[in-house]
Scaffold this motif. Structure first.
Motif, PDB file in Angstrom:
ATOM      1  N   VAL A  58      26.320  -2.044  16.469  1.00  0.00           N
ATOM      2  CA  VAL A  58      26.046  -2.625  15.151  1.00  0.00           C
ATOM      3  C   VAL A  58      25.498  -1.586  14.177  1.00  0.00           C
ATOM      4  CG1 VAL A  58      25.651  -4.954  16.030  1.00  0.00           C
ATOM      5  CG2 VAL A  58      23.713  -3.377  15.796  1.00  0.00           C
ATOM      6  N   GLY A  59      25.067  -0.462  14.679  1.00  0.00           N
ATOM      7  CA  GLY A  59      24.520   0.603  13.852  1.00  0.00           C
ATOM      8  C   GLY A  59      24.018   1.716  14.740  1.00  0.00           C
ATOM      9  N   GLN A  67      16.948   0.779  24.288  1.00  0.00           N
ATOM     10  CA  GLN A  67      15.672   0.129  24.559  1.00  0.00           C
ATOM     11  C   GLN A  67      15.492  -1.147  23.741  1.00  0.00           C
ATOM     12  OE1 GLN A  67      13.565   3.756  22.834  1.00  0.00           O
ATOM     13  NE2 GLN A  67      12.014   2.206  22.396  1.00  0.00           N
ATOM     14  N   TYR A  68      16.309  -1.333  22.709  1.00  0.00           N
ATOM     15  CA  TYR A  68      16.234  -2.541  21.895  1.00  0.00           C
ATOM     16  C   TYR A  68      17.454  -3.450  22.099  1.00  0.00           C
ATOM     17  CZ  TYR A  68      12.812   0.454  19.632  1.00  0.00           C
ATOM     18  OH  TYR A  68      11.751   1.287  19.392  1.00  0.00           O
ATOM     19  N   LEU A  69      18.204  -3.249  23.177  1.00  0.00           N
ATOM     20  CA  LEU A  69      19.443  -4.008  23.371  1.00  0.00           C
ATOM     21  C   LEU A  69      19.182  -5.512  23.450  1.00  0.00           C
ATOM     22  CD1 LEU A  69      22.449  -4.244  23.766  1.00  0.00           C
ATOM     23  CD2 LEU A  69      22.156  -3.591  26.167  1.00  0.00           C
ATOM     24  N   ASP A  70      18.153  -5.928  24.171  1.00  0.00           N
ATOM     25  CA  ASP A  70      17.847  -7.364  24.247  1.00  0.00           C
ATOM     26  C   ASP A  70      17.572  -7.930  22.860  1.00  0.00           C
ATOM     27  OD1 ASP A  70      18.147  -7.401  26.988  1.00  0.00           O
ATOM     28  OD2 ASP A  70      16.008  -7.158  27.404  1.00  0.00           O
ATOM     29  N   LEU A  71      16.812  -7.198  22.071  1.00  0.00           N
ATOM     30  CA  LEU A  71      16.496  -7.647  20.715  1.00  0.00           C
ATOM     31  C   LEU A  71      17.750  -7.677  19.850  1.00  0.00           C
ATOM     32  CD1 LEU A  71      14.509  -8.466  18.505  1.00  0.00           C
ATOM     33  CD2 LEU A  71      14.030  -6.033  18.127  1.00  0.00           C
ATOM     34  N   LEU A  72      18.602  -6.669  19.957  1.00  0.00           N
ATOM     35  CA  LEU A  72      19.834  -6.638  19.171  1.00  0.00           C
ATOM     36  C   LEU A  72      20.736  -7.816  19.520  1.00  0.00           C
ATOM     37  CD1 LEU A  72      20.529  -2.809  19.447  1.00  0.00           C
ATOM     38  CD2 LEU A  72      19.803  -4.019  17.386  1.00  0.00           C
ATOM     39  N   LEU A 104      19.262 -10.799  17.827  1.00  0.00           N
ATOM     40  CA  LEU A 104      19.421 -10.811  16.377  1.00  0.00           C
ATOM     41  C   LEU A 104      20.857 -11.115  15.967  1.00  0.00           C
ATOM     42  CD1 LEU A 104      17.154  -7.788  15.346  1.00  0.00           C
ATOM     43  CD2 LEU A 104      16.605 -10.231  15.306  1.00  0.00           C
ATOM     44  N   VAL A 105      21.816 -10.681  16.755  1.00  0.00           N
ATOM     45  CA  VAL A 105      23.210 -11.041  16.489  1.00  0.00           C
ATOM     46  C   VAL A 105      23.402 -12.546  16.704  1.00  0.00           C
ATOM     47  CG1 VAL A 105      25.611 -10.765  17.251  1.00  0.00           C
ATOM     48  CG2 VAL A 105      24.158  -8.748  16.954  1.00  0.00           C
ATOM     49  N   GLN A 106      22.824 -13.066  17.779  1.00  0.00           N
ATOM     50  CA  GLN A 106      22.930 -14.504  18.061  1.00  0.00           C
ATOM     51  C   GLN A 106      22.241 -15.332  16.973  1.00  0.00           C
ATOM     52  OE1 GLN A 106      21.314 -14.994  22.006  1.00  0.00           O
ATOM     53  NE2 GLN A 106      22.908 -13.750  22.953  1.00  0.00           N
ATOM     54  N   ARG A 107      21.175 -14.809  16.393  1.00  0.00           N
ATOM     55  CA  ARG A 107      20.447 -15.526  15.333  1.00  0.00           C
ATOM     56  C   ARG A 107      21.062 -15.306  13.958  1.00  0.00           C
ATOM     57  NH1 ARG A 107      14.142 -14.001  16.118  1.00  0.00           N
ATOM     58  NH2 ARG A 107      13.911 -15.516  14.420  1.00  0.00           N
ATOM     59  N   ASN A 108      22.113 -14.487  13.881  1.00  0.00           N
ATOM     60  CA  ASN A 108      22.792 -14.159  12.622  1.00  0.00           C
ATOM     61  C   ASN A 108      21.935 -13.305  11.693  1.00  0.00           C
ATOM     62  OD1 ASN A 108      25.195 -15.627  13.262  1.00  0.00           O
ATOM     63  ND2 ASN A 108      24.144 -17.524  12.716  1.00  0.00           N
ATOM     64  N   TRP A 109      20.936 -12.639  12.229  1.00  0.00           N
ATOM     65  CA  TRP A 109      20.188 -11.649  11.457  1.00  0.00           C
ATOM     66  C   TRP A 109      21.005 -10.367  11.344  1.00  0.00           C
ATOM     67  CZ3 TRP A 109      14.207 -11.316  11.753  1.00  0.00           C
ATOM     68  CH2 TRP A 109      13.642 -12.596  11.668  1.00  0.00           C
ATOM     69  N   GLN A 130      27.135  -2.599   6.931  1.00  0.00           N
ATOM     70  CA  GLN A 130      27.342  -4.036   6.728  1.00  0.00           C
ATOM     71  C   GLN A 130      26.118  -4.864   7.079  1.00  0.00           C
ATOM     72  OE1 GLN A 130      30.789  -4.657   9.319  1.00  0.00           O
ATOM     73  NE2 GLN A 130      32.095  -4.730   7.498  1.00  0.00           N
ATOM     74  N   GLN A 131      25.105  -4.229   7.653  1.00  0.00           N
ATOM     75  CA  GLN A 131      23.981  -4.984   8.195  1.00  0.00           C
ATOM     76  C   GLN A 131      22.924  -5.300   7.135  1.00  0.00           C
ATOM     77  OE1 GLN A 131      24.318  -6.244  11.016  1.00  0.00           O
ATOM     78  NE2 GLN A 131      26.010  -4.985  11.777  1.00  0.00           N
ATOM     79  N   PRO A 132      22.302  -6.482   7.224  1.00  0.00           N
ATOM     80  CA  PRO A 132      21.178  -6.782   6.327  1.00  0.00           C
ATOM     81  C   PRO A 132      19.983  -5.855   6.546  1.00  0.00           C
ATOM     82  CG  PRO A 132      22.005  -8.780   7.409  1.00  0.00           C
ATOM     83  CD  PRO A 132      22.650  -7.611   8.092  1.00  0.00           C
ATOM     84  N   LEU A 133      19.814  -5.362   7.778  1.00  0.00           N
ATOM     85  CA  LEU A 133      18.706  -4.460   8.082  1.00  0.00           C
ATOM     86  C   LEU A 133      19.180  -3.017   7.938  1.00  0.00           C
ATOM     87  CD1 LEU A 133      17.107  -6.248  11.179  1.00  0.00           C
ATOM     88  CD2 LEU A 133      16.693  -6.620   8.737  1.00  0.00           C
ATOM     89  N   LYS A 134      18.653  -2.334   6.938  1.00  0.00           N
ATOM     90  CA  LYS A 134      19.147  -1.000   6.592  1.00  0.00           C
ATOM     91  C   LYS A 134      18.672   0.085   7.548  1.00  0.00           C
ATOM     92  CE  LYS A 134      19.565  -2.084   1.662  1.00  0.00           C
ATOM     93  NZ  LYS A 134      19.138  -1.713   0.296  1.00  0.00           N
ATOM     94  N   VAL A 135      17.653  -0.193   8.346  1.00  0.00           N
ATOM     95  CA  VAL A 135      17.163   0.840   9.261  1.00  0.00           C
ATOM     96  C   VAL A 135      18.226   1.218  10.282  1.00  0.00           C
ATOM     97  CG1 VAL A 135      14.712   0.329   9.045  1.00  0.00           C
ATOM     98  CG2 VAL A 135      16.075  -0.885  10.749  1.00  0.00           C
ATOM     99  N   LEU A 136      19.212   0.358  10.474  1.00  0.00           N
ATOM    100  CA  LEU A 136      20.279   0.684  11.414  1.00  0.00           C
ATOM    101  C   LEU A 136      21.168   1.801  10.893  1.00  0.00           C
ATOM    102  CD1 LEU A 136      21.158  -2.917  12.617  1.00  0.00           C
ATOM    103  CD2 LEU A 136      19.952  -1.141  13.877  1.00  0.00           C
ATOM    104  N   ARG A 137      21.031   2.155   9.625  1.00  0.00           N
ATOM    105  CA  ARG A 137      21.720   3.340   9.093  1.00  0.00           C
ATOM    106  C   ARG A 137      20.922   4.607   9.410  1.00  0.00           C
ATOM    107  NH1 ARG A 137      23.202   1.486   2.877  1.00  0.00           N
ATOM    108  NH2 ARG A 137      23.370  -0.756   3.289  1.00  0.00           N
ATOM    109  N   LEU A 138      19.609   4.447   9.502  1.00  0.00           N
ATOM    110  CA  LEU A 138      18.747   5.600   9.765  1.00  0.00           C
ATOM    111  C   LEU A 138      18.782   6.005  11.235  1.00  0.00           C
ATOM    112  CD1 LEU A 138      15.580   4.451   7.764  1.00  0.00           C
ATOM    113  CD2 LEU A 138      17.367   6.015   6.977  1.00  0.00           C
TER     114      LEU A 138
END
Length: 663
Positions: A615-616, A621-626, A629-634, A502-510
């Protein structure tokens, strides 16, 4: 790059439309991704001179560059609204009043022009200065009308090697700031700057230590606006060699990330304190529109790497036959595993991978994440191209690491602890267990296939294309184990597979770097929180850690199997499965991550929400960024989030055992 007339830009701002482009009448680039009460300027970043002025100039391009503020435009690029001067300050200085902006006769004892500029030449440059400030005024007026108070970060850089006293990395000039009114914001910004870390550099932020902020941008703002705070900020040129112009990319990247966080945290504080927006977060002060460069790179990366599936090519195709041969003569037979052929040209793959324009991403945290993904995919391809070969174990160590002393001690502690009995409940064959899992998937509205297979090493596993849970047809399952697998495989692995789609960023599938550690840790944590954890389950994880360590030491299938049976106490069939897991491919070290990942997720879950790790195929290590990005609706908050939030385990002895482990 899109070019606009001043009238077009003023119209776009008046209508509140997002845009980016060059002002055709002036050396000014403006980007408005979203209208927010924060602006970043880099008015001395430019280097361009009109041809007629180049001919008149006494200074070389290198000498001009030395006194300009290179890279300050890159440092602010992650911000939602930026104004960048693209002409050299030697043509007209935007930080001086218009009438004085073209009067550079000398610069630090060097003559600038061969002869004084004519009135016509000065008029052309001053017209550019005038247009910049008309655009700036329109922007600030619009933002004040929308939000009330506005904050402007006016960024510059300075040469320090000619200064014979200690100078700070960051200097905030407050000579033209009403400190009675704005002091808390200034102090907040200083505090955020002091938290920035740069490699091999001691960071400090001072007020008026070297510059006092007496430039024209803040003076002009103060003369025209009463509700806008300008923070003139100078950065010591620690990110480059000021004498040669050579940049230090690692320092610059860390500087970009640190300033992004400082800008957004200060802007959010400004909103809460002065605009009375009490719930404003740092992420709210960043654009909610995904960068086009991110989407382009993300799509290209996904197209390139979507077929890179480690387990598909590491799992043996002849596992059942080799198991029979091994048990026919365990001390004499070394399994000869065979594997699927890899349909990837490693050199071509890497060529395309490393040509992806990661540098086009302006958000420093996302740029770092995609850079990490690229590097990890390169390691993954090395791993896959060495399956069945001597170099595989080395590549596995690069990719998954090895168990450290803490992990080994935790494993031994679990195995040597007195057995805590489990009520296993009813026993199921593989077909019945599969039906139970299928029924639960339907209840959770998970559109996925649940099926049996005789060709997998694990007792059950999720694959993503298409979403499928495969159950080992040779296995039998106790009721508690089925419930654990439901939480582990469906509640986490299938949930993250479906959420990723469901995510706009497809790398979360990889899968992000470190995804195995995080995802397996979350999956085992889900077993615990659902109340189905058992000492025997923890012992299985402990055995995997020791099996990896044995494999690395012994490099002999029989010796590891024998160690697990005779010293660890595993049943021969279970020991074969565990040994096969760590010897597949030629020495697969992944299995040591389960126990340590579980312990870190357990520890972290007591202090913060881990929801956005679902989310994927994410990594802690990327939890702060995730979260950002959820808060920014990315990113879209996880739809499938079925793991219990509270620990339902009611076995005090087991809880004590787990609490005794070191994360």
């Amino acid at each position: 790059m899109q070019t606009y007339s001043l009238e077009q830009m003023l119209g776009l701002i008046k209508r509140g439309e997002a845009f980016s482009g060059q002002l055709e009448s002036s050396g000014c680039f403006i980007k408005i991704e979203e209208y927010l009460p924060v602006v970043c300027t880099a008015i001395h970043a430019g280097h361009t001179l009109r041809n007629e002025l180049i001919k008149l100039g006494q200074l070389s391009a290198e000498e001009r560059y030395f006194e300009e503020d290179p890279y300050t435009d890159e440092v602010i690029a992650s911000q939602p609204i930026t104004l960048v001067g693209t002409d050299s300050r030697f043509e007209y200085d935007l930080n001086r009043p218009k009438s004085l902006s073209t009067y550079y006769k000398s610069a630090w004892l060097k003559q600038v022009w061969r002869k004084p500029l004519s009135a016509k030449q000065r008029a052309i440059s001053q017209a550019k200065h005038n247009d910049f400030y008309l655009l700036y005024e329109a922007l600030i007026s619009k933002l004040e009308s929308l939000f009330g108070m506005v904050i402007v970060f006016d960024l510059h850089s300075y040469n320090y090697k000619r200064i014979d006293k200690p100078v700070p990395v960051f200097n905030i000039g407050t000579a033209q700031i009403d400190m009675e009114r704005w002091a808390p914001v200034v102090k907040k910004f200083q505090s955020e700057l002091n938290q920035i870390t740069l490699p091999n550099i001691e960071v400090d932020a001072k007020i008026n230590a070297i510059f006092e902020g007496r430039g024209y941008l803040i003076a002009h703002t103060n003369a025209h606006f009463d509700r806008t705070l300008v923070l003139p900020t100078e950065i010591k040129k620690v990110f480059m060699d000021e004498l040669t112009g050579e940049v230090y990319p690692i320092v610059l990247d860390d500087l970009k990330l640190g300033l992004k966080n400082a800008f957004s945290a200060t802007s959010a504080y400004f909103q809460r304190k002065l605009n009375r927006r009490s719930k404003t977060r740092s992420a709210d002060m960043l654009s909610s529109a995904i960068e086009p460069a991110v989407l382009d790179i993300d799509a290209a990366l996904f197209r390139l790497a979507q077929k890179v599936d480690t387990l598909k090519y590491v799992n043996p195709t002849n596992l059942v036959a080799e198991r029979k041969r091994f048990f026919s003569a365990p001390s004499r037979y070394k399994p000869n595993f065979r594997y699927r052929q890899l349909p990837i040209d490693a050199n071509e793959f890497k060529y395309k991978l490393y040509r992806l324009p990661i540098d086009n991403i302006s958000d420093p945290a996302l740029k770092q994440m995609y850079s990490d993904i690229v590097n990890k995919l390169g390691e993954q391809v090395d791993l896959l191209t060495s399956v069945g070969q001597e170099g595989f174990v080395y590549n596995s160590l690069r990719y998954h690491g090895r168990p450290d002393t803490h992990a080994i001690n935790n494993a031994k502690f679990l195995l040597y602890a007195k057995e805590i009995a489990e009520v296993a409940g009813e026993q199921y064959d593989a077909k019945t267990a599969t039906e139970l899992m299928k029924r639960q998937a339907e209840q959770w509205d998970m559109q996925c296939k649940v099926s049996l297979s005789s060709s997998i090493v694990a007792r059950a596993m999720v694959s993503s294309m298409p979403p499928q849970l495969t159950v080992n047809s040779h296995a039998t399952f106790a009721h508690a184990e089925v419930q654990r697998l439901i939480q582990h495989e469906l509640g986490v692995h299938m949930a993250t597979t479906l959420n990723a789609k469901q995510q706009p960023l497809k790398v979360l599938r990889l899968g992000l770097p470190g995804a195995t550690y995080t995802q397996e840790g979350l999956a085992i944590l889900a077993e615990l929180k659902a109340g189905f954890m058992a000492h025997s389950r923890l012992n299985t994880l402990a055995c995997r850690v020791l099996a990896v360590e044995s494999m690395l030491k012994e490099q002999d299938f029989y010796l590891t199997h024998n160690y697990l049976v005779d010293e660890v106490g595993m049943e021969p069939d279970d020991a074969f499965v565990t040994t096969a897991r760590v010897y597949r491919g030629g020495g697969f070290t992944k299995d040591h991550l389960y126990l340590s990942g579980f312990l870190q997720m357990l520890q972290l879950s007591s202090s913060r929400s881990l929801t956005n790790l679902l989310v994927g195929k994410t990594s802690v290590q990327y939890l702060d960024l995730l979260d950002e990005l959820v808060q920014r609706n990315w990113l879209i908050a996880p739809k499938f989030n079925v793991t219990p939030t509270a620990n339902l385990e009611e076995n005090p002895s087991l809880n004590y055992l787990i609490e005794s482990l070191r994360s």
